[in-house]
Design a protein around this motif. Structure first.
Motif, PDB file in Angstrom:
ATOM      1  N   SER A   1      -3.676   9.854  -1.956  1.00  0.00           N
ATOM      2  CA  SER A   1      -3.611   9.876  -0.497  1.00  0.00           C
ATOM      3  C   SER A   1      -4.377   8.693   0.075  1.00  0.00           C
ATOM      4  CB  SER A   1      -4.203  11.172   0.020  1.00  0.00           C
ATOM      5  OG  SER A   1      -5.575  11.214  -0.290  1.00  0.00           O
ATOM      6  N   TYR A   2      -4.175   8.457   1.361  1.00  0.00           N
ATOM      7  CA  TYR A   2      -4.931   7.414   2.052  1.00  0.00           C
ATOM      8  C   TYR A   2      -6.425   7.663   1.893  1.00  0.00           C
ATOM      9  CZ  TYR A   2      -0.850   5.635   4.600  1.00  0.00           C
ATOM     10  OH  TYR A   2       0.334   5.068   4.937  1.00  0.00           O
ATOM     11  N   GLY A   3      -6.802   8.952   2.050  1.00  0.00           N
ATOM     12  CA  GLY A   3      -8.216   9.314   1.962  1.00  0.00           C
ATOM     13  C   GLY A   3      -8.810   8.882   0.633  1.00  0.00           C
ATOM     14  N   GLN A   4      -8.085   9.161  -0.459  1.00  0.00           N
ATOM     15  CA  GLN A   4      -8.599   8.798  -1.782  1.00  0.00           C
ATOM     16  C   GLN A   4      -8.727   7.294  -1.941  1.00  0.00           C
ATOM     17  OE1 GLN A   4      -5.661  11.159  -3.857  1.00  0.00           O
ATOM     18  NE2 GLN A   4      -7.300  12.057  -5.096  1.00  0.00           N
TER      19      GLN A   4
ATOM     20  N   GLU B   1       0.302  -5.979   6.656  1.00  0.00           N
ATOM     21  CA  GLU B   1       0.369  -4.957   5.609  1.00  0.00           C
ATOM     22  C   GLU B   1      -0.572  -5.351   4.487  1.00  0.00           C
ATOM     23  OE1 GLU B   1       2.608  -2.219   4.128  1.00  0.00           O
ATOM     24  OE2 GLU B   1       4.542  -2.790   5.007  1.00  0.00           O
TER      25      GLU B   1
ATOM     26  N   LYS C   1       0.829  -1.196   0.000  1.00  0.00           N
ATOM     27  CA  LYS C   1       0.000   0.000   0.000  1.00  0.00           C
ATOM     28  C   LYS C   1       0.870   1.255   0.000  1.00  0.00           C
ATOM     29  CE  LYS C   1      -3.781   0.017   2.622  1.00  0.00           C
ATOM     30  NZ  LYS C   1      -4.363  -0.012   3.965  1.00  0.00           N
ATOM     31  N   LYS C   2       1.936   1.179   0.783  1.00  0.00           N
ATOM     32  CA  LYS C   2       2.809   2.348   0.894  1.00  0.00           C
ATOM     33  C   LYS C   2       3.464   2.686  -0.444  1.00  0.00           C
ATOM     34  CE  LYS C   2       5.608   1.486   3.995  1.00  0.00           C
ATOM     35  NZ  LYS C   2       6.222   1.021   5.172  1.00  0.00           N
TER      36      LYS C   2
ATOM     37  N   TYR D   1      -9.165   4.976   0.327  1.00  0.00           N
ATOM     38  CA  TYR D   1     -10.290   4.425   1.087  1.00  0.00           C
ATOM     39  C   TYR D   1     -11.629   4.875   0.507  1.00  0.00           C
ATOM     40  CZ  TYR D   1      -7.242   2.427   4.596  1.00  0.00           C
ATOM     41  OH  TYR D   1      -6.315   1.667   5.234  1.00  0.00           O
ATOM     42  N   ARG D   2     -11.666   6.102  -0.035  1.00  0.00           N
ATOM     43  CA  ARG D   2     -12.909   6.571  -0.654  1.00  0.00           C
ATOM     44  C   ARG D   2     -13.237   5.712  -1.869  1.00  0.00           C
ATOM     45  NH1 ARG D   2     -11.979  12.034  -2.631  1.00  0.00           N
ATOM     46  NH2 ARG D   2     -11.495  12.316  -0.441  1.00  0.00           N
TER      47      ARG D   2
ATOM     48  N   LYS E   1     -12.303   2.718  -2.434  1.00  0.00           N
ATOM     49  CA  LYS E   1     -12.685   1.382  -1.984  1.00  0.00           C
ATOM     50  C   LYS E   1     -14.156   1.395  -1.582  1.00  0.00           C
ATOM     51  CE  LYS E   1     -11.501  -2.174   1.355  1.00  0.00           C
ATOM     52  NZ  LYS E   1     -12.607  -2.288   2.273  1.00  0.00           N
ATOM     53  N   ARG E   2     -14.542   2.458  -0.874  1.00  0.00           N
ATOM     54  CA  ARG E   2     -15.923   2.552  -0.413  1.00  0.00           C
ATOM     55  C   ARG E   2     -16.890   2.665  -1.580  1.00  0.00           C
ATOM     56  NH1 ARG E   2     -18.999   7.014   1.276  1.00  0.00           N
ATOM     57  NH2 ARG E   2     -17.219   8.337   0.942  1.00  0.00           N
ATOM     58  N   LYS E   3     -16.476   3.390  -2.604  1.00  0.00           N
ATOM     59  CA  LYS E   3     -17.322   3.553  -3.783  1.00  0.00           C
ATOM     60  C   LYS E   3     -17.231   2.339  -4.700  1.00  0.00           C
ATOM     61  CE  LYS E   3     -18.723   7.889  -3.189  1.00  0.00           C
ATOM     62  NZ  LYS E   3     -20.144   8.188  -3.013  1.00  0.00           N
TER      63      LYS E   3
END
Lengths: 207, 224
Positions: A18-21, A46, A8-9, A23-24, A26-28
């Protein structure tokens, strides 16, 4: 066989997201759940991703998201692995489709031929029907033509493959999954295969 | 073609329903849905039990709700207890009380006062957690993650010393991470703030790191 994985890193570093993107998306459901592979390393758990798939997918999302909303992007990503390609030699090695089927239907292609995901899917479907003993080799040839000519027209929408036989004469139909189909009494439905399920199965085997 | 208007459902007292598709659902009292429930808006006062999956544009809860399958909602609000056996996915979750999720809990905005117990991943673009009790998650990931112990926690601690606001997670990853009273094996982020009462195995950060003097961090790594 181990696929090329990316942590992931490393993924965030190389793509600049970014992490935010991540996870977003993934959610979508822009990034399928199965691509998140958890492995334990010396620093604890990991998450890894299949490298070629995730890089192509992220590239695609990044390019599309300027013009489209994320929900629209999600609609554009079909269940087919569009960017997935595999050489014939590697495909044989993975042992997903029996050698007999490969010899029969891809015997003329040289070892370095590159197959798209769709093509792999056709082989997989044919092999599946051959394995159950419901279909003959000649019928397999015809099925391959049917799939090749008509399956792309569904553009990733769910469809079923119906294999029927009447008085020894066989036929293949591709119908969208929500359609009702009725036959006369003389028809025997040899097999009815939801393509979406087969895509899932094959995807599971490839990743 | 216009979609046929969905029926509203209003329940007072104790009822069992087979579920289905509805417009607005209002429940006062106790209600059990035997299978999936799909509605634009559901507001519950009392106890609600959905044995299948619940899909709602908006869920407003006062009291207790249990979902046997997955919960997909646009907005979730209210107070009380929410149990989801499988996955919870919401755009905006603002909740006071306790949330238990058997699998992943994914949200756009997640603002909580209380406690949660999530067996999978908690992911949110913005997470704001004010802890009143013990919170547990396997992984937490997202954009901006802020975890604080609620001031009221001290008051509860007087009466019930066992329940004190704290968080336990395996790994926490976010662009901005601010933690308090958290035990985690790994924390990764760009801007990381480790507050009082934290016990962290390893922190990996790229931009800034702040560690409170009452926090224990075994290993700190800055990555280029």
């Amino acid at each position: 066989m181990d696929r090329d994985l990316i942590s992931k890193k490393e993924l965030l570093d190389t793509t600049g997201i970014s992490y935010g993107q991540l996870y977003r998306w993934k959610r979508k459901q822009l990034i399928p759940e199965e691509w998140f592979i958890r492995k334990s390393t010396f620093t604890g758990q990991e998450t890894f991703f299949p490298k070629d798939l995730i890089l192509a997918r992220i590239d695609k999302i990044v390019n599309m998201k300027d013009d489209l909303s994320l929900d629209q992007v999600a609609g554009k990503l079909s269940p087919l692995l569009q960017d997935y390609e595999l050489r014939k030699a590697a495909f044989v090695e993975r042992n997903i489709v029996s050698l007999v089927a490969i010899h029969q239907f891809a015997g003329k292609d040289p070892d370095h031929t590159v197959y798209s995901f769709e093509m792999l899917l056709y082989f997989y479907v044919i092999d599946k029907l051959l394995q159950t003993g419901e279909m003959t080799m000649e019928e397999g040839e015809r099925l391959l033509t049917v799939l090749r000519d008509h399956f792309p027209k569904f553009e990733g929408k769910p469809c079923d493959l119906i294999f029927i036989r009447k008085m020894g004469v066989s036929s293949f139909l591709l119908v969208s999954s929500d359609a009702h189909v009725y036959f006369d009494n003389g028809i025997k439905i040899v097999a009815k295969l939801p393509m979406v399920e087969l895509i899932e199965q094959l995807r599971g085997k490839l990743i | 073609m216009a979609e046929p208007r969905k029926q509203d459902l209003k329940i007072i007292g104790e009822t069992t329903s087979s579920g289905g598709q509805f417009g607005n659902v209002r429940i006062t009292g106790q209600c059990t849905f035997r299978s999936d429930l799909d509605c634009n808006r559901i507001s519950c006062i009392g106890q609600t039990d959905v044995q299948g999956n619940l899909r709602a544009g908006e869920l407003k809860l006062t009291g207790e709700a249990a979902v046997g399958g997955t919960l997909d909602a646009g907005r979730v609000g209210g107070r009380g207890q929410l149990n989801v056996s499988s996955r919870l996915r919401g755009e905006q979750i603002q909740f006071t009380g306790e949330i238990k999720v058997g699998d992943d809990c994914e949200a756009g905005d997640l603002a909580m006062l209380g406690a949660f117990d999530v067996h999978g991943l908690v992911s949110a673009e913005r997470l704001e957690l004010k802890m009143l009790g013990s919170c547990k998650a396997k992984e937490i990931g997202g954009g901006r993650l802020v975890v604080r112990r609620s001031r009221k926690s001290a008051l509860i601690h007087l009466f019930k010393p066992s329940s004190v606001g704290s968080l336990v997670a395996d790994s926490i990853e976010g662009d901005v991470v601010e933690l308090e009273h958290t035990t985690a094996q790994v924390v990764r982020g760009n801007h990381v703030t480790i507050g009082a009462g934290c016990q962290i195995g390893r922190v990996e950060y790229t931009q800034t790191l702040d560690v409170h003097k009452n926090a224990v961090v075994q290993e700190m790594v800055r990555q280029a």
